[in-house]
Design a protein around this motif. Sequence first.
Motif: not given
Length: 417
Positions: A93-108
């Motif tokens: 997949w053409p995924v870079g850092p601009e395509h990703i964010a972290l959260t406190n669990g998926s539920q959030t």
Amino acid sequence: MEFSAFGQKFTRHAGITQLMDDLNQGLTTPNTIMLGGGNPAAIPEVLAYLDQQSRQLVKNGDLLKAMANYDGPQGKDAYICALAKLLSKELGWPVGPEHIALTNGSQTAFFYLFNLLAGDFGDGRKKKVLFPLAPEYIGYGDGALSEDHFKACKPTITRLENGLFKYHVDFDRLEVGDDIGLICVSRPTNPTGNVLTDEEIMRLDEIAREKGIPLLIDNAYGMPFPNIIFTDAKPFWNDNTILCMSLSKLGLPGVRCGIVVAPPAIIQAMTNISGIINLAPGSMGPALTLPMMENGDVITLSNEVIRPFYQAKAQQAVTWLQQAIPLPQFHIHKPEGALFLWLWFEDLPVHSQELYERLKQKGLLVVPGHYFFPGIEDGDWAHSKQCIRLNYAQSEADVQAGIKILAEEVLAIYQAP
Ligand code: PLP
């Protein structure tokens, strides 16, 4: 004390709260057989690996560093870069850092996304989240600021050999109007273990594009990790997909780390929300698992340990269940992934809530199926009251003892005059 409309909505005893309460009760009440919650199994090889990783983290001082510092609101930079590389390498997949964010669990993440893309648009328009196939994950049902936030479609039911069945999206009845802001599916699905086929996902992607709305695929059990998926369905992501991943089913629910892979505009929005609500997502999960994302151990563990472990357990539990409950009305959804078996007791003379309560009295916790139909408007749909979800991934002794209690109760219910 008087609570606001927000307070009234979010202090209700939701299905997910009951589930988490039960999980806690299972942990604190000896002798309860806990086949209810979504806790991943304690797989010795996985635990040994994580134990060794955490010792290493203490030794080299990275644990202290993680605890003593805030990450940015998008999440730990080095981790996001490592994930982008891993997804590009493993899945192309053409995924870079601009395509990703972290959260406190998926539920959030779901809470942010459901309210970002659906709800009140401030100009008289209201949009909903569409679940094209219910039963769907219990945790989605209460995660909205507005009432009437979800819409769901009943599936078609295909009866298979050996007492199994499979749900499919009923495209003939699926209506996606201008009142839909997001299409959402879990794949593999909790509670059913269903895996939407590649064709189903491609059709949903087409519909979402036509409507100019995103398709959210909740990949909590999928590829490339934890890879609790027993079919050869292909992983899916493109510039209109929001893919939600998590460290939970890898064996780390306690670190509360969710991963969102989405177009940059969504990631920017998530980052801004995260800053306001959390300042930053927690650092422990990323610190602990950074090496395994960088060196690819996460893939090896998923493919060689986690998936075979769950697949063997699922098959074993199906065999035990079918031996214990030899009724023509008893059907099991084909186990294609995730941690659960979805049991359908056709024409069950009692509501699934009553079955749940009777089983709880006898020391067995399962989850009654009616919670898994968020957005289904037909309250009289019998099927939604005839199912339960069972976590098959606990110890053999517990699964066997649980099946024994379940079989006795179900046989008694069907045989009652
Ligand atoms: N998505 C699905 C389909 C799940 O079954 C679960 C947990 O059971 C989650 C997401 C929750 O993930 P997290 O622990 O990252 O909030």
